[in-house]
Design a protein around this motif. Structure first.
Motif, short mmCIF file in Angstrom:
data_model
loop_
_atom_site.label_atom_id
_atom_site.label_comp_id
_atom_site.label_asym_id
_atom_site.label_seq_id
_atom_site.Cartn_x
_atom_site.Cartn_y
_atom_site.Cartn_z
N CYS A 80 53.02 54.36 40.75
CA CYS A 80 51.95 53.43 41.14
C CYS A 80 51.40 53.79 42.52
O CYS A 80 51.44 53.01 43.46
CB CYS A 80 52.49 52.00 41.09
N ARG A 95 45.01 48.57 47.10
CA ARG A 95 45.96 47.46 46.92
C ARG A 95 45.39 46.37 46.02
O ARG A 95 46.01 45.99 45.02
CB ARG A 95 46.30 46.88 48.29
N ASP A 96 44.20 45.88 46.34
CA ASP A 96 43.66 44.68 45.69
C ASP A 96 42.90 44.94 44.40
O ASP A 96 42.94 44.12 43.48
CB ASP A 96 42.74 43.93 46.65
N GLY A 144 45.40 48.07 42.39
CA GLY A 144 46.75 47.56 42.14
C GLY A 144 47.87 48.53 42.43
O GLY A 144 48.93 48.48 41.80
N ARG A 183 51.21 44.81 38.72
CA ARG A 183 50.10 45.25 39.55
C ARG A 183 49.00 45.96 38.76
O ARG A 183 48.03 46.40 39.34
CB ARG A 183 50.60 46.20 40.64
N PRO A 234 45.68 46.40 36.65
CA PRO A 234 44.48 45.58 36.47
C PRO A 234 44.52 44.87 35.13
O PRO A 234 45.05 45.40 34.16
CB PRO A 234 43.35 46.63 36.53
#
Length: 191
Positions: A89, A119-120, A123, A181, A183
């Motif tokens: 990841c 990060r946002d 993910g 994490r 999407p």
């Protein structure tokens, strides 16, 4: 996103001519830190091919390429590449700015924004970057963005006719399990 009058946006094929011009102008400045390139790399056609490659990687979920634009012309680029899902990841970040824009905080601000995206929106658990051992300016950019050095890679990259050692940096975002994490999957279309 706009950083002190500079727009950071997704790269477009139409950016090829401007990127070729700024890269050619900065060729000597970037030579100590960039891999050796063919003459074609510094042409509009060469940049178009590179952009098309990056956009294909983006479509495959393996990259997020961006260009930095001031007064309608590229002044740098930053790319989140080598995106890997699963247990790792992770992704890698590379960036550069026109010599005229160095020391103004542009690279640091763009790096922070790409880390937020990683990060946002993507993910990821972590991102990494490497710099030639003597590239102190780039190492300062990474430190300001919260990266920590985690290793040294001997003979990591061929630059200027020789293999050079690189310092390796990473930024960890969270400890969530990888599956949490990813999407959100899009629902299938209605029949």
């Amino acid at each position: 996103m706009v950083i002190d009058g500079v727009e950071m946006r997704e790269i477009r094929v139409a950016d090829a001519a401007g990127l070729a011009e700024v890269l050619e102008r900065n060729r000597a400045y970037m030579a100590p830190y960039e891999p050796d390139r063919t003459a074609a790399f510094y042409t509009e056609a060469g940049q178009r091919a590179k952009i098309e490659e990056l956009l294909a990687e983006r479509e495959g979920g393996r990259a997020r390429p961006y260009v930095l634009v001031a007064d309608g012309a590229p002044v740098g680029a930053i790319n989140l590449v080598s995106i890997v899902r699963g247990a790792l990841c992770s992704g890698a970040i590379g960036y550069w700015t026109d010599e005229a824009w160095t020391g103004k905080g542009l690279a640091t601000a763009a790096l922070r924004e790409v880390c937020r995206i990683a990060r946002d929106e993507v993910g990821l658990h972590r991102v990494e970057a490497g710099t030639r051992v003597g590239n102190l300016a780039s190492q300062r950019v990474l430190a300001k963005a919260g990266f920590e050095q985690y290793g040294l890679a001997p003979g990591y990259l061929h630059v200027g006719g020789a293999w050079h050692d690189h310092r390796l940096f990473q930024l960890l975002f969270h400890d969530d399990p990888p599956a949490s994490r990813l999407p959100a999957a899009q629902p299938p279309p209605a029949p």
